[in-house]
Each structure stands twice: as structure tokens, then as C-alpha cells.
Design a protein around this motif. Structure first.
Motif, PDB file in Angstrom:
ATOM      1  N   TYR A 119      -2.677   9.900  18.507  1.00  0.00           N
ATOM      2  CA  TYR A 119      -3.503  11.082  18.238  1.00  0.00           C
ATOM      3  C   TYR A 119      -3.476  12.007  19.453  1.00  0.00           C
ATOM      4  O   TYR A 119      -3.674  11.573  20.583  1.00  0.00           O
TER       5      TYR A 119
ATOM      6  N   GLY B  51      -5.224  15.071  19.480  1.00  0.00           N
ATOM      7  CA  GLY B  51      -6.409  15.917  19.520  1.00  0.00           C
ATOM      8  C   GLY B  51      -6.257  17.184  18.700  1.00  0.00           C
ATOM      9  O   GLY B  51      -7.247  17.885  18.457  1.00  0.00           O
TER      10      GLY B  51
ATOM     11  N   GLU C 267      -4.617  17.136  15.600  1.00  0.00           N
ATOM     12  CA  GLU C 267      -4.539  16.784  14.194  1.00  0.00           C
ATOM     13  C   GLU C 267      -5.930  16.739  13.558  1.00  0.00           C
ATOM     14  O   GLU C 267      -6.918  16.392  14.227  1.00  0.00           O
ATOM     15  N   PRO C 268      -6.045  17.077  12.267  1.00  0.00           N
ATOM     16  CA  PRO C 268      -7.329  16.964  11.577  1.00  0.00           C
ATOM     17  C   PRO C 268      -7.736  15.502  11.444  1.00  0.00           C
ATOM     18  O   PRO C 268      -6.889  14.600  11.423  1.00  0.00           O
ATOM     19  N   MET C 269      -9.034  15.264  11.338  1.00  0.00           N
ATOM     20  CA  MET C 269      -9.557  13.905  11.272  1.00  0.00           C
ATOM     21  C   MET C 269      -8.998  13.119  10.076  1.00  0.00           C
ATOM     22  O   MET C 269      -8.838  11.898  10.146  1.00  0.00           O
ATOM     23  N   LYS C 270      -8.697  13.828   8.969  1.00  0.00           N
ATOM     24  CA  LYS C 270      -8.238  13.115   7.779  1.00  0.00           C
ATOM     25  C   LYS C 270      -6.865  12.460   7.987  1.00  0.00           C
ATOM     26  O   LYS C 270      -6.454  11.606   7.199  1.00  0.00           O
TER      27      LYS C 270
ATOM     28  N   ILE D 169      -6.123  10.655  10.636  1.00  0.00           N
ATOM     29  CA  ILE D 169      -6.281   9.435  11.436  1.00  0.00           C
ATOM     30  C   ILE D 169      -6.223   8.196  10.542  1.00  0.00           C
ATOM     31  O   ILE D 169      -6.855   8.142   9.492  1.00  0.00           O
TER      32      ILE D 169
ATOM     33  N   TRP E 260      -7.395   4.669  10.421  1.00  0.00           N
ATOM     34  CA  TRP E 260      -8.358   3.822  11.127  1.00  0.00           C
ATOM     35  C   TRP E 260      -7.852   2.384  11.211  1.00  0.00           C
ATOM     36  O   TRP E 260      -8.143   1.687  12.184  1.00  0.00           O
TER      37      TRP E 260
ATOM     38  N   SER F 156      -5.367   2.414  14.019  1.00  0.00           N
ATOM     39  CA  SER F 156      -6.095   2.656  15.273  1.00  0.00           C
ATOM     40  C   SER F 156      -6.749   1.367  15.769  1.00  0.00           C
ATOM     41  O   SER F 156      -6.757   1.075  16.985  1.00  0.00           O
TER      42      SER F 156
ATOM     43  N   LEU G 238      -6.493   5.743  19.005  1.00  0.00           N
ATOM     44  CA  LEU G 238      -6.414   6.548  17.789  1.00  0.00           C
ATOM     45  C   LEU G 238      -4.961   6.807  17.415  1.00  0.00           C
ATOM     46  O   LEU G 238      -4.163   7.255  18.236  1.00  0.00           O
TER      47      LEU G 238
ATOM     48  N   VAL H 280      -2.419   8.507  14.219  1.00  0.00           N
ATOM     49  CA  VAL H 280      -2.404   9.402  13.053  1.00  0.00           C
ATOM     50  C   VAL H 280      -1.143   9.132  12.232  1.00  0.00           C
ATOM     51  O   VAL H 280      -0.128   8.636  12.739  1.00  0.00           O
TER      52      VAL H 280
END
Length: 328
Positions: free
Chosen positions: A170, A172, A174-177, A179, A181, A184, A190, A192
Motif C-alpha cells: 500500500y 497511501g 490507493e482507495p481503501m476498497k 486493500i 485485509w 495484509s 497493508l 492492495v
């Protein structure tokens, strides 16, 4: 001796004459078919008529009469050996788009002396579909080319969220969607998803007939021609596509209104058949047509909508292009 020979010859001729009059036409088994089922307007195609002699006696005179789509009748004659087949070909011409029921050929069998004929019609049911003419204007080519360019570029910028090919750290930005998890947690940092944006685009072609305006026959015909040109361009560019229409189909089952995603000559011919069979009446609404395309191809798939006037829906997901026949 000569008199005996003449008597035998007369008896033989009499026998053949009576047999031909009574059984000649029943001894003929016939079939016919167009050598192409989908043709272009103004393109001549052959109708093949096949005759088979079912007996061990020759049939010395057979005549086939056929009335073409233009109302003109032509005739061809032949003879058939015992237990043999012959084929005769008629050249047929259709000038307008549509679905045509072919007239049944008439077969006449002449008696041995050529004095009388017995006739029958062949029983098979045959049809041919005439595709719409291409509508290759510069406006259509330019509009389509611009849309295809924008569609490919946007797919490159906004990566396809379905085709995951891997994972990366990640950054920083990229959009949260994006990621993952699960990844991660495994990597203790994190991660992506990486998506594949190199896959060739796929489009949906929609031909809408529903309209609240008075549309002329020429405008409907232009719709079908534009649809043919759009599909031909996608074929030339190697872009896979599916096809949907709400036009009532002449001679159709009332259930087929789409062609699955694909590319190639067989795929294109199937769409030409749909366009050739299409009438000027809508089987269902433009809203249902759009729902059908979204259900099969996905809401985010790019759409090219061909319609005679305005498309009666303002909310369309994803990239789309509307081609109105009244404006081209």
C-alpha cells in the motif's frame, strides 16, 4: 419377325406410357433448399432442387418450375436414371431486408410419349433472411472510433476490479476498497490488490425499437443498418461483444432477443439474422432491454445503443454511446 418385333415394341411403349401416367410423379422424391440462409440485399443466391428417381425405370422428362421472390417464374428440365439423383439450381434475388418464405417448386413429370404431364409441389418449408445494408458514413465511423478510444483509455486508468492478478504494498494513494485485509494480515503490512487492465474490452450492443414518436420505415431501416456497421467495425478491430434487441422477430420463437458474447463470422452471421428478422414493433420496453444487458453483461460494461429517436432512459450505468438514426 419384323412384325413380331413391332408388336413387342408397341406393347412395351404402351406399358411405359401407362406406367408413367399412373406412377411417374409418385416415383419422384424431391427436396429443395437455399444454398445460403442469410444474404445481403441485391445479392443473388442459388436455390437447389434435388430430384430422386425411386424406381428401376428411367424418368425421361422432368420439369421444375419455380416462382422467385420477384414474382417471375422460371423452369428447368432434366431426366433421371433409375435410382439416381439430379440437382437443378435457380438463381434468386432479394432486394430488401427481411425474412422471406420461399415458394415451393412445382415438379412436372411427362409421359413417355410427351403428350401429358402430372404435377406436384414439393412439401418442405424453407426460408431465407436478408440482412440490412451497411450504413458506413463518416459520422458513424468517427463517433464510434472516439467512443472506443475513450472506453479503452478509461479501462486502463480505472483498472478492472474483477480480474485480480496479484498484490503489492500500500502506497497511501490507493482507495481503501483496494486493500486486501487477508493479505495484509499475512504480510503484517497493508497490501492492495493488483488488477489486470490489459484484457481486451467487451461491449454490449443494444438495438431499441420502442419509441413515442412517429418514425418512418426508412428510420427503422437505418437503425438496423447502423447496428450492422457497428458490429462489423467491432469484428474488424477484434473487440468481443454481445447483442440485445427488443424488436419483434419475424418467424422467431418469441424468446430469443440476444446473442451471447463472442466474435467471428458465425457470431456476426447470427446477429445479421436477428437484424434481418427484426420488425418495426417492440416486444418489450427499452427499460427491460437495458435490464437484460445489465443482467447478462454487467452494469459496468460499455454499451452502444442504437435507437430510432431518443432513448427513453436517462440513467445508464457505465460508459455508453447512443446512436440515433434521426441524427445520422
Amino acid at each position: 419377325m419384323i412384325i413380331f418385333f413391332l408388336i413387342v415394341l408397341i406393347i412395351l411403349i404402351f406399358f411405359l406410357q401407362q406406367w408413367t401416367l399412373e406412377n411417374g410423379i409418385d416415383a419422384v422424391d424431391g427436396n429443395y433448399w437455399p444454398e445460403e440462409n442469410i444474404v445481403d440485399p441485391g445479392e443473388a443466391f442459388n436455390l437447389t432442387v434435388e430430384l430422386k428417381n425411386l424406381t428401376r425405370l428411367p424418368l425421361y422428362f422432368l420439369k421444375v418450375q419455380y416462382e422467385g421472390l420477384d414474382g417471375k417464374t422460371s423452369a428447368l428440365s432434366t431426366w433421371v436414371k433409375p435410382l439416381q439423383k439430379v440437382q437443378l439450381r435457380f438463381s434468386i434475388l432479394a432486394n430488401e431486408r427481411g425474412r422471406y418464405l420461399l415458394k415451393r417448386p412445382t415438379v412436372a413429370c411427362g409421359d413417355f410419349l410427351g403428350l401429358k404431364e402430372t404435377k406436384k409441389e414439393l412439401e418442405q418449408y424453407r426460408e431465407v433472411v436478408v440482412a440490412p445494408e451497411p450504413y458506413s458514413t463518416q459520422d458513424v465511423k468517427q463517433t464510434l472510433g472516439k467512443f472506443l478510444g475513450d472506453y479503452s483509455v478509461r479501462r486502463f486508468i480505472h483498472e478492472d476490479p474483477i480480474l485480480t492478478v496479484g498484490f503489492r504494498e500500500y502506497t497511501g494513494r490507493e482507495p481503501m476498497k483496494m486493500i486486501s485485509w487477508k493479505q495484509s494480515a499475512q504480510k503484517q503490512q497493508l497490501m492492495v490488490k493488483e488488477f489486470d487492465h490489459t484484457v481486451e474490452p467487451v461491449l454490449s450492443i443494444l438495438v431499441n425499437i420502442e419509441t413515442d414518436s412517429d418514425i418512418t420505415k426508412a428510420e427503422f431501416e437505418k437503425c438496423f443498418s447502423i447496428a450492422r456497421t457497428v458490429c462489423a467495425n467491432l469484428e474488424a478491430k477484434g473487440i468481443s461483444y454481445d447483442f440485445y434487441t427488443n424488436a419483434l422477430m419475424a418467424g422467431g420463437t418469441g424468446t430469443d432477443y440476444s446473442v451471447n458474447e463472442g466474435i467471428g463470422s458465425r457470431h456476426f452471421l447470427k446477429i445479421l439474422e436477428f437484424l434481418g428478422r427484426s420488425t418495426y414493433s417492440a416486444s418489450f420496453s427499452a427499460e427491460k432491454l437495458l435490464e437484460m444487458a445489465d443482467e447478462h453483461g454487467g452494469k459496468e460494461r460499455g454499451k452502444i445503443i442504437i435507437t430510432p429517436s431518443t432513448f427513453p432512459l436517462t440513467s445508464i450505468d457505465g460508459q455508453f454511446l447512443i446512436l440515433r438514426s434521426t441524427q445520422l
